[in-house]
Design a protein around this motif. Sequence first.
Motif, short mmCIF file in Angstrom:
data_model
loop_
_atom_site.label_atom_id
_atom_site.label_comp_id
_atom_site.label_asym_id
_atom_site.label_seq_id
_atom_site.Cartn_x
_atom_site.Cartn_y
_atom_site.Cartn_z
N TRP A 29 26.90 40.06 37.52
CA TRP A 29 27.58 40.69 36.39
C TRP A 29 26.92 42.05 36.20
O TRP A 29 25.71 42.15 36.04
CB TRP A 29 27.40 39.85 35.13
CG TRP A 29 28.19 38.59 35.13
CD1 TRP A 29 27.89 37.45 35.81
CD2 TRP A 29 29.38 38.32 34.42
NE1 TRP A 29 28.84 36.50 35.57
CE2 TRP A 29 29.77 37.00 34.70
CE3 TRP A 29 30.18 39.06 33.55
CZ2 TRP A 29 30.91 36.42 34.16
CZ3 TRP A 29 31.31 38.48 33.01
CH2 TRP A 29 31.67 37.18 33.33
N CYS A 32 27.12 46.86 31.15
CA CYS A 32 28.16 47.70 30.55
C CYS A 32 27.86 49.17 30.85
O CYS A 32 26.72 49.62 30.73
CB CYS A 32 28.21 47.46 29.04
SG CYS A 32 29.37 48.54 28.17
N PRO A 39 26.89 41.37 29.74
CA PRO A 39 27.75 40.72 28.75
C PRO A 39 27.36 39.26 28.52
O PRO A 39 26.76 38.62 29.38
CB PRO A 39 29.13 40.78 29.39
CG PRO A 39 28.83 40.67 30.86
CD PRO A 39 27.57 41.47 31.04
N THR A 50 34.48 38.51 27.00
CA THR A 50 33.11 38.99 27.07
C THR A 50 32.75 39.71 25.78
O THR A 50 33.62 40.10 25.00
CB THR A 50 32.93 40.01 28.21
OG1 THR A 50 33.76 41.14 27.96
CG2 THR A 50 33.26 39.40 29.56
N ILE A 64 36.40 42.13 27.24
CA ILE A 64 37.21 42.07 28.45
C ILE A 64 37.65 40.62 28.61
O ILE A 64 36.88 39.70 28.31
CB ILE A 64 36.40 42.56 29.67
CG1 ILE A 64 35.95 44.01 29.48
CG2 ILE A 64 37.19 42.39 30.97
CD1 ILE A 64 37.09 45.02 29.34
N TRP A 91 35.50 42.06 34.41
CA TRP A 91 34.40 42.78 33.76
C TRP A 91 33.83 43.83 34.73
O TRP A 91 33.69 44.99 34.37
CB TRP A 91 33.31 41.82 33.31
CG TRP A 91 32.06 42.54 32.87
CD1 TRP A 91 30.97 42.82 33.65
CD2 TRP A 91 31.80 43.11 31.59
NE1 TRP A 91 30.05 43.53 32.93
CE2 TRP A 91 30.53 43.72 31.66
CE3 TRP A 91 32.51 43.17 30.40
CZ2 TRP A 91 29.95 44.36 30.57
CZ3 TRP A 91 31.92 43.82 29.31
CH2 TRP A 91 30.67 44.40 29.41
N ASP A 100 40.90 47.94 32.53
CA ASP A 100 40.93 46.51 32.21
C ASP A 100 42.17 45.93 32.87
O ASP A 100 43.29 46.29 32.52
CB ASP A 100 40.98 46.32 30.70
CG ASP A 100 40.94 44.87 30.26
OD1 ASP A 100 41.00 43.96 31.12
OD2 ASP A 100 40.85 44.64 29.04
#
Length: 111
Positions: A29, A32, A39, A50, A64, A91, A100
């Motif tokens: 992951w 951000c 997240p 998220t 998201i 994400w 997105d």
Amino acid sequence: MTADDDYPINTRVECIDAYKEPPQGEGEWLPCAKCGLLPLVWEFNNGLSTACGCANSRYAHRSIHAESVMSVYKRTGCTAEYDSDALRENWNHWVRTGEDRFPKPREDGKW
């Protein structure tokens, strides 16, 4: 620019307690691009979302999403098309590109 680009940046994730650390082993992951935090995720029958440090409050934050298992079932009558990694993929795509892939509100019957 979307409305959630206006969230202030916090040094910790602001969200309700239902959000948890992502399951390990699903892949990486990314942090951000705006707040630099990893997240937290909320996975439930009718949603995946998220939360990061971009937030006005624990109830108003950047989020998201991905299609839920119940949405797939309602659309197809089975869960074979459900992608359990779609939230992480969306994400990470959003972090890299700002796009997105699953914006809300939806007009295609997915939720």
